[in-house]
Design a protein around this motif. Structure first.
Motif, PDB file in Angstrom:
ATOM      1  N   GLY A 126       0.929  -1.295  -0.292  1.00  0.00           N
ATOM      2  CA  GLY A 126       0.227  -0.194  -0.056  1.00  0.00           C
ATOM      3  C   GLY A 126       0.889   0.969  -0.029  1.00  0.00           C
ATOM      4  O   GLY A 126       2.018   1.142  -0.384  1.00  0.00           O
ATOM      5  N   PRO A 127       0.582   2.340  -0.207  1.00  0.00           N
ATOM      6  CA  PRO A 127       1.347   3.626   0.554  1.00  0.00           C
ATOM      7  C   PRO A 127       2.102   3.375   1.464  1.00  0.00           C
ATOM      8  O   PRO A 127       1.958   2.386   2.615  1.00  0.00           O
ATOM      9  N   LEU A 128       3.276   3.762   1.643  1.00  0.00           N
ATOM     10  CA  LEU A 128       4.844   4.101   2.310  1.00  0.00           C
ATOM     11  C   LEU A 128       4.477   4.870   3.193  1.00  0.00           C
ATOM     12  O   LEU A 128       5.552   4.516   3.895  1.00  0.00           O
ATOM     13  N   THR A 129       3.625   4.820   4.123  1.00  0.00           N
ATOM     14  CA  THR A 129       3.559   6.155   4.657  1.00  0.00           C
ATOM     15  C   THR A 129       3.949   4.870   6.414  1.00  0.00           C
ATOM     16  O   THR A 129       5.069   6.138   6.846  1.00  0.00           O
ATOM     17  N   ASN A 130       3.283   4.621   6.342  1.00  0.00           N
ATOM     18  CA  ASN A 130       3.814   3.518   7.972  1.00  0.00           C
ATOM     19  C   ASN A 130       5.298   3.652   7.747  1.00  0.00           C
ATOM     20  O   ASN A 130       6.274   2.992   8.768  1.00  0.00           O
ATOM     21  N   LEU A 131       5.943   3.019   7.002  1.00  0.00           N
ATOM     22  CA  LEU A 131       7.099   2.760   7.168  1.00  0.00           C
ATOM     23  C   LEU A 131       8.347   3.436   6.880  1.00  0.00           C
ATOM     24  O   LEU A 131       9.792   4.078   7.291  1.00  0.00           O
ATOM     25  N   ALA A 132       7.553   5.138   5.637  1.00  0.00           N
ATOM     26  CA  ALA A 132       8.486   6.354   6.441  1.00  0.00           C
ATOM     27  C   ALA A 132       8.406   6.548   7.812  1.00  0.00           C
ATOM     28  O   ALA A 132       8.977   7.530   8.256  1.00  0.00           O
ATOM     29  N   LEU A 133       6.638   6.244   8.536  1.00  0.00           N
ATOM     30  CA  LEU A 133       6.831   7.107   9.556  1.00  0.00           C
ATOM     31  C   LEU A 133       8.113   6.192  10.882  1.00  0.00           C
ATOM     32  O   LEU A 133       8.925   6.833  12.288  1.00  0.00           O
ATOM     33  N   ALA A 134       8.225   4.789  10.303  1.00  0.00           N
ATOM     34  CA  ALA A 134       9.123   3.395  11.250  1.00  0.00           C
ATOM     35  C   ALA A 134      10.759   4.391  11.504  1.00  0.00           C
ATOM     36  O   ALA A 134      11.098   4.388  12.289  1.00  0.00           O
ATOM     37  N   ASN A 171      -0.243   3.592  -4.972  1.00  0.00           N
ATOM     38  CA  ASN A 171       0.627   2.800  -4.312  1.00  0.00           C
ATOM     39  C   ASN A 171       0.796   4.472  -3.884  1.00  0.00           C
ATOM     40  O   ASN A 171       1.854   4.606  -2.696  1.00  0.00           O
ATOM     41  N   ILE A 172       1.975   4.840  -4.868  1.00  0.00           N
ATOM     42  CA  ILE A 172       3.349   5.372  -4.803  1.00  0.00           C
ATOM     43  C   ILE A 172       2.677   6.554  -4.800  1.00  0.00           C
ATOM     44  O   ILE A 172       3.073   8.279  -4.096  1.00  0.00           O
ATOM     45  N   HIS A 173       1.861   7.034  -5.362  1.00  0.00           N
ATOM     46  CA  HIS A 173       1.061   8.609  -5.653  1.00  0.00           C
ATOM     47  C   HIS A 173      -0.134   9.062  -4.729  1.00  0.00           C
ATOM     48  O   HIS A 173       0.183  10.078  -4.223  1.00  0.00           O
ATOM     49  N   ASP A 174      -0.116   7.715  -3.583  1.00  0.00           N
ATOM     50  CA  ASP A 174      -0.446   8.233  -2.130  1.00  0.00           C
ATOM     51  C   ASP A 174       0.223   8.601  -1.760  1.00  0.00           C
ATOM     52  O   ASP A 174      -0.400   9.760  -0.780  1.00  0.00           O
ATOM     53  N   ASP A 175       1.099   8.448  -1.396  1.00  0.00           N
ATOM     54  CA  ASP A 175       2.642   9.414  -0.592  1.00  0.00           C
ATOM     55  C   ASP A 175       3.932   9.483  -1.247  1.00  0.00           C
ATOM     56  O   ASP A 175       4.718   8.286  -1.084  1.00  0.00           O
ATOM     57  N   PRO A 176       3.951  10.141  -2.663  1.00  0.00           N
ATOM     58  CA  PRO A 176       5.593  10.665  -2.920  1.00  0.00           C
ATOM     59  C   PRO A 176       6.858  10.838  -1.649  1.00  0.00           C
ATOM     60  O   PRO A 176       7.448  10.235  -2.234  1.00  0.00           O
ATOM     61  N   HIS A 177       6.414  11.446  -1.219  1.00  0.00           N
ATOM     62  CA  HIS A 177       6.854  11.704  -0.007  1.00  0.00           C
ATOM     63  C   HIS A 177       7.811  10.809  -0.032  1.00  0.00           C
ATOM     64  O   HIS A 177       9.207  10.540   0.727  1.00  0.00           O
ATOM     65  N   ALA A 178       6.757   9.717   1.396  1.00  0.00           N
ATOM     66  CA  ALA A 178       6.846   8.799   1.842  1.00  0.00           C
ATOM     67  C   ALA A 178       7.646   7.548   0.922  1.00  0.00           C
ATOM     68  O   ALA A 178       8.568   6.750   1.483  1.00  0.00           O
ATOM     69  N   GLY A 275       4.781  11.255  -8.256  1.00  0.00           N
ATOM     70  CA  GLY A 275       3.909   9.552  -7.643  1.00  0.00           C
ATOM     71  C   GLY A 275       5.390   8.944  -8.775  1.00  0.00           C
ATOM     72  O   GLY A 275       5.136   7.912  -8.637  1.00  0.00           O
ATOM     73  N   MET A 276       5.860   9.677  -9.486  1.00  0.00           N
ATOM     74  CA  MET A 276       6.637   8.502 -11.386  1.00  0.00           C
ATOM     75  C   MET A 276       8.124   8.655 -10.297  1.00  0.00           C
ATOM     76  O   MET A 276       8.541   9.346  -9.056  1.00  0.00           O
ATOM     77  N   THR A 277       8.590   7.167 -11.088  1.00  0.00           N
ATOM     78  CA  THR A 277       8.949   6.142 -10.249  1.00  0.00           C
ATOM     79  C   THR A 277      10.012   6.506 -11.080  1.00  0.00           C
ATOM     80  O   THR A 277      10.309   5.944 -11.984  1.00  0.00           O
ATOM     81  N   ILE A 278      11.765   6.841 -10.921  1.00  0.00           N
ATOM     82  CA  ILE A 278      13.147   6.721 -11.963  1.00  0.00           C
ATOM     83  C   ILE A 278      14.118   6.441 -11.429  1.00  0.00           C
ATOM     84  O   ILE A 278      13.982   6.545  -9.996  1.00  0.00           O
ATOM     85  N   GLN A 279      13.962   4.889 -11.793  1.00  0.00           N
ATOM     86  CA  GLN A 279      15.651   4.587 -11.264  1.00  0.00           C
ATOM     87  C   GLN A 279      16.820   5.166 -12.045  1.00  0.00           C
ATOM     88  O   GLN A 279      16.542   5.365 -13.754  1.00  0.00           O
ATOM     89  N   LYS A 280      18.128   5.481 -11.679  1.00  0.00           N
ATOM     90  CA  LYS A 280      19.273   5.702 -12.552  1.00  0.00           C
ATOM     91  C   LYS A 280      19.768   4.247 -12.832  1.00  0.00           C
ATOM     92  O   LYS A 280      20.070   4.172 -11.824  1.00  0.00           O
ATOM     93  N   VAL A 281      19.779   3.936 -14.278  1.00  0.00           N
ATOM     94  CA  VAL A 281      20.537   2.309 -14.251  1.00  0.00           C
ATOM     95  C   VAL A 281      22.279   3.274 -14.989  1.00  0.00           C
ATOM     96  O   VAL A 281      22.922   1.602 -15.067  1.00  0.00           O
ATOM     97  N   ASP A 282      22.350   3.985 -15.578  1.00  0.00           N
ATOM     98  CA  ASP A 282      23.593   4.272 -15.869  1.00  0.00           C
ATOM     99  C   ASP A 282      24.829   4.900 -14.681  1.00  0.00           C
ATOM    100  O   ASP A 282      24.469   5.075 -13.882  1.00  0.00           O
ATOM    101  N   GLN A 283      26.113   4.242 -15.088  1.00  0.00           N
ATOM    102  CA  GLN A 283      27.341   4.482 -14.359  1.00  0.00           C
ATOM    103  C   GLN A 283      27.991   6.530 -14.947  1.00  0.00           C
ATOM    104  O   GLN A 283      28.834   6.809 -14.474  1.00  0.00           O
TER     105      GLN A 283
END
Length: 322
Positions: A126-134, A171-178, A275-283
């Motif tokens: 779900g949204p990652l708020t609980n994990l961010a609070l922890a 899930n990410i859009h619901d709490d992007p900061h978390a 809420g967009m997720t972006i991964q850096k895959v180059d070096q």
């Protein structure tokens, strides 16, 4: 030895599918269910978790989590997908014989991983708020958690980019900061996002056969899936549904089902791409780079969907025979 997990969830229909998968598989020790807003309100979601615990006689403790994101305004329950109370046409009883523990979800997570250092995998669907609070309260847990497995995000692999906006997963859009806090922390994270979850399908026939062959648990999954399948039929044009949250459990059970790639991840926290997720895959080295200072995390990019579907079915059929 069974893998200890805490399942952080916003119960929801596919969340119930994941909870029952985790409960049923002998290689998983489901020690806790922590609830969060999202597919349902926090009260409905917690009641749904307790209903599953009582109905299927689960040992896992249930801890109620937060009802809102860290910073952004709440989006609201996903009624169009999961129904008014989260389980589609099925409504959990107002009165149950059990209750959630008094400890809030984030504190339950902190205390559990401190009591079991290096042993607990946090599975968040779900949204990652609980994990961010922890993390905010106890930054030391990054060294105590075995792994964090997240169902969320979308990285454009297999042409999957978003499901609530063109570029954001719910899930990410619901709490992007978390999400940004969780993905940039120094614990190991695996993201099982739309890139792979939308490559697997529970067809209507698959769910019918599960109902017929998996006893009470199969019937329950069939019952709650009626509303879900109507949404998929009417809005997506599919005779079935994607295997979202159960895919995260499948990764914990059998990681080899998935091919992953590594790289640091950031989350867009405002504007039209929120809420967009972006991964850096180059070096490569860049003059401005707000990725490389953070740890590389894993993102699922391919899945053995046939084996995953067989694993889910076989697990629940065997569970029904106990």
């Amino acid at each position: 030895m069974a893998k200890k997990i805490i399942l952080d969830t916003d119960p929801g229909i596919d969340d119930a599918m994941a909870i029952l998968f985790a409960e049923a598989h002998p290689d998983i020790d489901l020690i806790g269910i922590t609830t969060v807003y999202g597919n349902a309100t926090i009260d409905n979601g917690t009641q749904n978790a307790l209903y599953l615990k009582q109905k299927f006689r689960m040992k896992a403790l249930v801890a109620k989590g937060t009802d809102k994101p860290l910073i952004r305004e709440p989006v609201g329950a996903t009624v169009v997908v999961h129904g008014e109370a989260g389980f589609g046409d099925v409504t959990a009883p107002n009165s149950l014989d059990i209750e959630a523990i008094e400890k809030p979800a984030y504190q339950f997570i902190i205390d559990s991983v401190r009591e079991n250092p290096g042993e607990i995998t946090l599975v968040a669907v779900g949204p990652l708020t609980n994990l961010a609070l922890a993390l905010e309260v106890a930054p030391d847990i990054v060294d105590l958690v075995k792994e964090v497995v997240v169902m969320g995000g979308a990285f454009g692999e297999n042409d999957h980019r978003g499901n609530v906006t063109p570029f954001a997963e719910a899930n990410i859009h619901d709490d992007p900061h978390a999400a940004d806090k969780v993905f940039t922390a120094t614990w190991p994270v695996v993201i099982i996002g739309l890139d792979v979850t939308e490559e697997s399908f529970f067809t209507s026939q698959y769910l019918d056969e599960l109902r017929d062959d998996a006893g009470e648990v199969g019937q329950f999954i069939w019952d709650i899936s009626r509303y879900y399948l109507r949404f998929y039929s009417e809005k997506v044009g599919m005779n079935g549904c994607h295997v979202h949250d159960p895919s995260a459990i499948a990764y914990v059970i059998q990681p080899a089902l998935f091919k992953t790639r590594r790289g640091p991840i950031r989350v867009v926290t405002g504007g039209p791409a929120e809420g967009m997720t972006i991964q850096k895959v180059d070096q490569c080295n860049y003059m401005n780079d707000e990725w490389s200072i953070f740890p590389a995390q894993q993102v699922g990019v391919q899945v053995d969907d046939e084996t995953l579907l067989s694993l889910y079915r076989e697990t629940l059929v065997q569970y029904s025979l106990q």
